[in-house]
Design a protein around this motif. Structure first.
Motif, PDB file in Angstrom:
ATOM      1  N   GLY A  47      95.931  29.607  32.486  1.00 22.13           N
ATOM      2  CA  GLY A  47      94.973  28.612  32.033  1.00 22.13           C
ATOM      3  C   GLY A  47      95.155  28.266  30.574  1.00 22.13           C
ATOM      4  N   ILE A  48      94.071  27.875  29.945  1.00 22.86           N
ATOM      5  CA  ILE A  48      94.088  27.539  28.527  1.00 22.86           C
ATOM      6  C   ILE A  48      94.122  28.843  27.735  1.00 22.86           C
ATOM      7  CG2 ILE A  48      92.908  26.311  26.665  1.00 22.86           C
ATOM      8  CD1 ILE A  48      91.350  24.808  28.917  1.00 22.86           C
ATOM      9  N   ALA A  49      95.102  28.985  26.881  1.00 18.23           N
ATOM     10  CA  ALA A  49      95.232  30.221  26.104  1.00 18.23           C
ATOM     11  C   ALA A  49      94.056  30.352  25.140  1.00 18.23           C
ATOM     12  CB  ALA A  49      96.552  30.231  25.343  1.00 18.23           C
ATOM     13  N   VAL A  50      93.402  31.509  25.167  1.00 13.26           N
ATOM     14  CA  VAL A  50      92.270  31.761  24.270  1.00 13.26           C
ATOM     15  C   VAL A  50      92.438  33.126  23.621  1.00 13.26           C
ATOM     16  CG1 VAL A  50      90.661  30.329  25.598  1.00 13.26           C
ATOM     17  CG2 VAL A  50      90.850  32.769  26.118  1.00 13.26           C
ATOM     18  N   ASP A  51      91.730  33.305  22.501  1.00  9.63           N
ATOM     19  CA  ASP A  51      91.715  34.619  21.858  1.00  9.63           C
ATOM     20  C   ASP A  51      90.512  35.410  22.363  1.00  9.63           C
ATOM     21  OD1 ASP A  51      89.468  33.659  20.513  1.00  9.63           O
ATOM     22  OD2 ASP A  51      90.470  33.454  18.573  1.00  9.63           O
ATOM     23  N   GLY A  52      90.238  36.528  21.727  1.00 13.99           N
ATOM     24  CA  GLY A  52      89.155  37.392  22.173  1.00 13.99           C
ATOM     25  C   GLY A  52      87.768  36.819  21.982  1.00 13.99           C
ATOM     26  N   ARG A  53      87.663  35.673  21.321  1.00 21.99           N
ATOM     27  CA  ARG A  53      86.373  35.003  21.143  1.00 21.99           C
ATOM     28  C   ARG A  53      86.250  33.748  21.994  1.00 21.99           C
ATOM     29  NH1 ARG A  53      87.451  34.734  14.795  1.00 21.99           N
ATOM     30  NH2 ARG A  53      89.441  34.165  15.746  1.00 21.99           N
ATOM     31  N   GLY A  54      87.271  33.474  22.813  1.00 19.30           N
ATOM     32  CA  GLY A  54      87.257  32.277  23.640  1.00 19.30           C
ATOM     33  C   GLY A  54      87.775  31.040  22.946  1.00 19.30           C
ATOM     34  N   ARG A  55      88.266  31.189  21.717  1.00 21.19           N
ATOM     35  CA  ARG A  55      88.778  30.022  20.989  1.00 21.19           C
ATOM     36  C   ARG A  55      90.127  29.582  21.539  1.00 21.19           C
ATOM     37  NH1 ARG A  55      87.903  31.295  14.515  1.00 21.19           N
ATOM     38  NH2 ARG A  55      85.655  31.750  14.596  1.00 21.19           N
ATOM     39  N   THR A  56      90.294  28.285  21.687  1.00 20.03           N
ATOM     40  CA  THR A  56      91.579  27.709  22.051  1.00 20.03           C
ATOM     41  C   THR A  56      92.350  27.387  20.774  1.00 20.03           C
ATOM     42  OG1 THR A  56      90.939  25.366  21.997  1.00 20.03           O
ATOM     43  CG2 THR A  56      90.387  26.623  23.988  1.00 20.03           C
ATOM     44  N   SER A  57      93.501  26.748  20.928  1.00 19.47           N
ATOM     45  CA  SER A  57      94.292  26.355  19.755  1.00 19.47           C
ATOM     46  C   SER A  57      93.759  25.093  19.094  1.00 19.47           C
ATOM     47  CB  SER A  57      95.752  26.147  20.158  1.00 19.47           C
ATOM     48  OG  SER A  57      95.868  25.147  21.161  1.00 19.47           O
ATOM     49  N   ILE A  58      92.704  24.488  19.642  1.00 17.41           N
ATOM     50  CA  ILE A  58      92.070  23.291  19.078  1.00 17.41           C
ATOM     51  C   ILE A  58      90.749  23.694  18.433  1.00 17.41           C
ATOM     52  CG2 ILE A  58      91.210  20.971  19.543  1.00 17.41           C
ATOM     53  CD1 ILE A  58      94.189  21.283  20.122  1.00 17.41           C
ATOM     54  N   ASP A  59      90.578  23.377  17.170  1.00 15.55           N
ATOM     55  CA  ASP A  59      89.349  23.734  16.473  1.00 15.55           C
ATOM     56  C   ASP A  59      88.145  23.071  17.134  1.00 15.55           C
ATOM     57  OD1 ASP A  59      87.907  24.992  14.351  1.00 15.55           O
ATOM     58  OD2 ASP A  59      87.727  23.036  13.373  1.00 15.55           O
ATOM     59  N   GLY A  60      87.119  23.881  17.423  1.00 12.74           N
ATOM     60  CA  GLY A  60      85.911  23.347  18.048  1.00 12.74           C
ATOM     61  C   GLY A  60      85.948  23.349  19.563  1.00 12.74           C
ATOM     62  N   LEU A  61      87.039  23.854  20.157  1.00 10.43           N
ATOM     63  CA  LEU A  61      87.158  23.896  21.614  1.00 10.43           C
ATOM     64  C   LEU A  61      87.300  25.346  22.067  1.00 10.43           C
ATOM     65  CD1 LEU A  61      87.445  22.243  24.272  1.00 10.43           C
ATOM     66  CD2 LEU A  61      89.927  22.348  23.912  1.00 10.43           C
TER      67      LEU A  61
END
Length: 515
Positions: free
Chosen positions: A338-352
């Motif tokens: 899926g959409i790659a996220v970090d441990g906080r759910g952040r994607t590579s797009i700011d605000g998404l």
């Protein structure tokens, strides 16, 4: 802020954000009266939710089983964090009204599913766990003043501001276009099973969130890892009803049309990891044999009480699972990528942010451990909410919605429906349980033809785009790992992405169990 999707991940995010105002969008009715209906896949989930709550279990053992099932591609740190959060997650679900199947003292009674070393699967209403959890979440969300829910609202585009971050999104509400300004958007849009002709997923699970994120250039990962459920009930329905893995946990066995045990001699037997069982079922089907799940001896007269949904699906077509084996086939069930996220759910797009099945956290690796998905959705939804709350002011408005005066959007044409059916059949045939280069190339070419046709609607372009992304990822990984199985596998090919073979279960448990 806006949460797109109203399953477990989306509603957990919204609830954990309170009292910040949140607008939750659902593409259709969130929950039907009966399990296996409604637009949110959570309501269809039968297997349960995994949590190490028994005295002889521990989150470290749960993490070890997760890592073993994931074929070397699980992020150990994420597995440790999520499994450690599981007991508190269960407490929270019970506090908001989820009633798990329990013993006389009121304590939930864990069951066993494939590749778990301990009974740790909690159920509600037998095989209606997802429906029960979603109902509790929805009641609480509708009673929360800071949450506004709009059904029949589908996100169609994400917009960026001058700095490259999220500014808002385009939606259709009851087929009329709208624009929503929002400094933060959470995608909780679910999976991709509806792209396949053989699927256990809601028809709307077509990867819309992946298409939205890909349109902005967000980083995606592990798209080739599509988990096939080995025991979808093969009775001619679309989507296919599910015979939960809990049936095999209760002793049901897989047999072929000659009465032979399908998993005899295989490590783990009928409770081997899902990719192993799914390939065995698919291989037998390809050879012209029918496969059945036989619970007549192990479950028998208790079938309707313990597994009411599977029982009802069978009885509806004149099949009595108390006395007859259930015909089954492998079907698309869950997307590990899926959409790659970090441990906080952040994607590579700011605000998404992205949570739930649309996100790739690293928990599942190449093969999801049974009943980890509801857990991941709820836990990671909470983490994303914490992160968002720390970035937004307490008085942040949820966004001004401006509905245009244009007419309703055109309904799908017969040509569009025919093309969607063709894509679904091709995905099952070429990008399903067993794959090869020629089939994947055909799938990519078919998807490209749809994407390049300007006369077709954008929703069909999005569907074809996600089909292409999955097929391309599968083509680009020439070796077989977990749920991704290439009949033309070049094991050890230097061009293949690096991966680590899984450790033996005993070694993993010794590393992750408490001292």
């Amino acid at each position: 802020m806006v949460v797109v999707g109203a399953g477990a991940a989306g509603l957990a995010t919204a609830l954990k954000l309170a009292p910040l105002p949140v607008l939750v969008l659902s593409a259709g009715p969130i929950l039907a009266d009966q399990p296996g209906a409604g637009s949110a896949a959570t309501g269809w989930a039968q297997g349960g939710i995994a949590a190490a709550i028994d005295a002889d279990d521990h989150p470290g053992l749960h993490a070890a089983d997760t890592i073993a099932a994931g074929a070397g591609l699980v992020d150990p740190a994420m597995a440790a964090r999520i499994t450690a959060a599981a007991p508190a997650c269960i407490d929270w679900l019970m506090a908001i009204g989820t009633r798990f199947d329990s013993d006389a003292s009121g304590r939930p009674t864990p069951g066993l599913e494939a590749a778990h070393s301990r009974p740790r699967i909690l159920h509600a209403g037998g095989d209606a766990t997802g429906h029960a959890i979603l109902a509790a979440l929805l009641v609480r969300a509708r009673a929360t003043p800071s949450i506004q829910i709009i059904e029949h609202a589908r996100a169609t585009a994400l917009y960026r501001d001058a700095a490259g971050g999220i500014a808002g999104l385009g939606v259709t509400i009851a087929d009329r276009p709208a624009t929503i300004a929002a400094p933060a958007v959470v995608l909780a849009t679910g999976g991709i099973g509806g792209l396949y002709a053989a699927t256990t997923n809601p028809p709307g699970a077509t990867g819309s969130g992946l298409a939205l994120a890909a349109g902005l250039g967000a980083r995606l990962r592990d798209l080739e890892f599509v988990q096939m459920h080995p025991t979808a009930i093969d009775i001619g329905r679309d989507p296919m009803p599910l015979a939960s893995e809990a049936l095999r946990g209760a002793g049901a066995v897989l047999i072929d049309d000659r009465g032979h045990r399908l998993m005899a001699g295989v490590d783990g037997g009928d409770l081997a990891p899902r990719d192993v069982v799914a390939r065995a079922v698919a291989a037998a089907t390809a050879q012209g044999r029918r496969v059945f799940l036989d619970g007549t001896k192990a479950i028998g007269r208790d079938f309707a009480r313990r597994f009411p949904n599977a029982h009802a699906a069978c009885v509806a077509v004149g099949l009595d699972p108390v006395r007859q084996a259930i015909p089954v086939a492998a079907a698309a069930h869950y997307h590990m990528g899926g959409i790659a996220v970090d441990g906080r759910g952040r994607t590579s797009i700011d605000g998404l942010w992205a949570v739930g099945e649309v996100a790739a956290t690293g928990l599942h690796g190449a093969n999801r451990l049974a009943s980890n998905s509801l857990l991941e959705a709820l836990v990671c939804g909470g983490w994303a909410a914490e992160d968002i709350a720390g970035r937004l002011p307490a008085d942040q408005p949820s966004g001004a919605m401006e509905v245009s005066a244009s007419a309703s959007m055109a309904a799908p044409t017969s040509r569009s429906r025919m093309i969607a059916r063709t894509l679904r059949r091709m995905m099952t045939a070429t990008t399903g349980t067993i794959r090869d280069r020629d089939g994947l190339d055909r799938m990519i070419a078919q998807a490209d033809a749809v994407i390049d046709d300007p006369t077709l609607p954008g929703t069909l372009h999005d569907r074809a785009l996600v089909c292409r992304l999955i097929a391309e990822a599968a083509r680009n990984r020439p070796i077989s790992i977990g749920a991704h199985y290439r009949r033309d596998s070049g094991a050890g090919d230097d061009s293949a992405p690096a991966w680590q073979p899984p450790l033996k279960r005993s070694a993993i448990i010794s590393q992750h169990a408490h001292p």
